[in-house]
Design a protein around this motif. Structure first.
Motif, short mmCIF file in Angstrom:
data_model
loop_
_atom_site.label_atom_id
_atom_site.label_comp_id
_atom_site.label_asym_id
_atom_site.label_seq_id
_atom_site.Cartn_x
_atom_site.Cartn_y
_atom_site.Cartn_z
N HIS A 32 47.43 20.25 67.67
CA HIS A 32 46.21 19.59 67.21
C HIS A 32 45.15 20.66 66.99
O HIS A 32 44.82 21.39 67.91
CB HIS A 32 45.70 18.59 68.26
CG HIS A 32 46.50 17.32 68.32
ND1 HIS A 32 47.65 17.19 69.06
CD2 HIS A 32 46.31 16.11 67.71
CE1 HIS A 32 48.12 15.96 68.91
NE2 HIS A 32 47.34 15.28 68.10
N GLU A 92 43.41 13.01 61.71
CA GLU A 92 43.07 11.98 62.68
C GLU A 92 41.78 12.37 63.39
O GLU A 92 41.16 13.37 63.04
CB GLU A 92 44.22 11.75 63.69
CG GLU A 92 44.63 12.96 64.48
CD GLU A 92 45.83 12.70 65.40
OE1 GLU A 92 46.70 11.88 65.03
OE2 GLU A 92 45.87 13.30 66.47
N GLU A 128 46.79 17.21 62.91
CA GLU A 128 47.95 17.31 63.79
C GLU A 128 49.11 17.87 62.97
O GLU A 128 49.56 17.26 62.00
CB GLU A 128 48.34 15.95 64.38
CG GLU A 128 49.56 16.08 65.28
CD GLU A 128 49.96 14.79 66.01
OE1 GLU A 128 49.11 13.92 66.21
OE2 GLU A 128 51.15 14.68 66.36
MN MN Z 1 47.74 13.24 67.58
#
Ligand code: MN
Length: 472
Positions: free
Chosen positions: A17, A125, A159
């Protein structure tokens, strides 16, 4: 702890991430910056207040495309989904993520060794906030209470899901180092693991060597340094081999790496994807960046680390792996320009590897560097003198000839050197006898004497060959 690698193969897949270096958050205008007093980088959307609506951050999308292209991914139209979960530090209780249609798919990353690791996807995200468990040594189980800081909630994340192509701890560290270099090179992230800008989840399984099937994997969370990553993989692989050899089965789990005791601990049994009850985010439309934007981003990408390694290896005629450190230290451009200016590639690289660790070294004039290398290969300077001159060049920016003459590094006249050598042979007949009988240790005596007589200006290699030429 280590396993029998003749019998067992370790299989590792990493999910990284990366916090994207935008000014504001993924879906609102609250600031994206590290630190700050708790709960000051927030707004209604960050807090999940009723009626607040997400607005996609264009810069985050651009950075995601930059990384995707740098990893050789296909950038495609994508959608956002809600990933439902009990997140104490994400108050709307779902994370907006990308599920079945991520923005980047099917890329790869080349390690400095030349090995290629597949990239399955790299999707956008949002980050969660941060819980601090008070009392009980910071672990949630024994804590008296927990406090929550929402500053990080909603920060844009990419990610990056790698394929299980990694085979040991060293490759895993190399992969993260390379990925970080790419993220920094394209300006997508500051890459600071210590500030949590880059966080690694690590899927580890083992299988009998020669098998094609994947073993049951465990996912290790909370790996926040390269050192921990290597230790966690080694520990976890050994734990799994022990279980299997004892006739037990590895259970699919999420495990936590504890830096203090050097072990992984069960966190929870792994949820199936269904448990997240993914469904399309109704407040955001499909994201289709369009070919024109993608091509504009592609044209603006810098030369990437892997390309830089290949470029230098080709120009210098050396093995690919030898270029890794030089590229990492940003010395490849200097070496290329120096070789281009006519310097011997091998001497150029050797100096850059050993004598240019100073940060300012990247700024030296390649023509001056090339001249220095030529002075050395031409016999005007010894290796030691060249090193001294180079250090001065980094310090003062002067050209090598002025430095050499200021330091009195005049090239030894060869007849002068020969007469010194002959004089020493004459005045040390016993030592000369031993040299002629093949006593290698005595060579140092003669070289030392010549150095003394010339105040260090003679080239040791030249002295040795003069001695050999007189042995008869
Ligand atoms: Mn994630």
């Amino acid at each position: 702890m280590s396993i029998d690698t003749e019998r067992w193969e370790v299989v590792v897949g990493l999910e990284v991430h990366a916090e994207l270096a935008t000014r504001t958050k993924m879906f609102c205008g609250a600031p994206n910056s590290f630190g700050g007093d708790p709960n000051t980088h927030i707004d209604p959307l960050t807090l999940g207040l009723p009626g607040s609506m997400p607005v996609l951050n264009e810069h985050a999308v651009e950075l995601a495309i930059r990384v995707g292209l740098a990893l050789g991914c296909t950038v495609q139209p994508s959608t956002f989904a809600r990933k439902n979960y009990f997140y104490p530090d994400l108050p709307k209780d779902y994370q907006i993520s990308q599920y079945d249609r991520p923005i980047n798919v099917d890329g790869s990353l080349e390690l400095p060794s030349g090995k290629v690791i597949g990239i399955e996807r790299a999707h956008l995200e949002e980050d969660t906030g941060k819980s601090t468990h008070v009392g009980g040594g910071g672990r949630i189980h024994d804590a008296g209470h927990s406090i929550i800081d929402y500053n990080r909630a909603g920060v844009p994340l990419l990610e990056i899901v790698g394929r299980p192509d990694i085979r040991n701890a060293e490759e895993a560290r190399s992969y993260v180092t390379e990925l970080r270099a790419i993220l920094v090179a394209v300006g997508a992230s500051d890459g600071k693991m210590e500030e949590g800008s880059l966080r690694v989840d690590c899927n580890v399984s083992v299988r009998p060597r020669g098998s094609d099937e994947l073993g049951t994997r465990c996912e290790i969370k909370n790996v926040n340094s390269l050192r921990s990553l290597g230790r966690a993989i080694d520990y976890e692989a050994a734990r799994q081999v022990d279980l299997i050899e004892a006739g037990e089965a590895v259970r699919q789990q999420t495990r936590h790496w504890n830096e203090d005791d050097g072990r992984t601990h069960t966190l929870r049994s792994k949820e199936e994807a269904d448990d997240y009850r993914y469904f399309p985010e109704p407040d955001l439309v499909e994201l289709d960046p369009g070919q024109e934007w993608i091509e504009r981003v592609r044209a603006s990408l810098p030369v990437l680390p892997a390309q830089r390694r290949h470029r230098l290896a080709t120009a210098a005629g050396v093995e690919l792996e030898r270029t890794a450190l030089l590229v990492e230290r940003g010395l490849d451009e200097l070496c290329l320009a120096t070789i281009d200016a006519g310097a011997d590639p091998e001497r150029t690289l050797t100096h850059a590897e050993h004598n240019l660790s100073d940060e300012r070294a990247t700024g030296i004039d390649p023509r001056g560097f090339a001249q220095l290398v030529s002075m050395e290969t031409g016999g005007q300077l010894t290796a030691t003198q060249a090193k001294t001159v180079l250090a001065e060049m980094v310090d003062s920016g002067e050209d090598p000839e002025s430095i050499a003459s200021r330091l009195g590094f005049e090239a030894m006249d060869s007849t002068e050197l020969e007469s010194i050598v002959d004089g020493l042979i004459e005045s040390n007949p016993d030592e000369w006898q031993r040299f002629c009988e093949g006593d290698q240790k005595i060579t140092g005596f003669f070289v030392g004497q010549v150095m003394k007589a010339t105040r260090g200006q003679a080239d040791g290699k030249v002295v040795t060959s003069l001695l050999n030429s007189r042995r008869g």
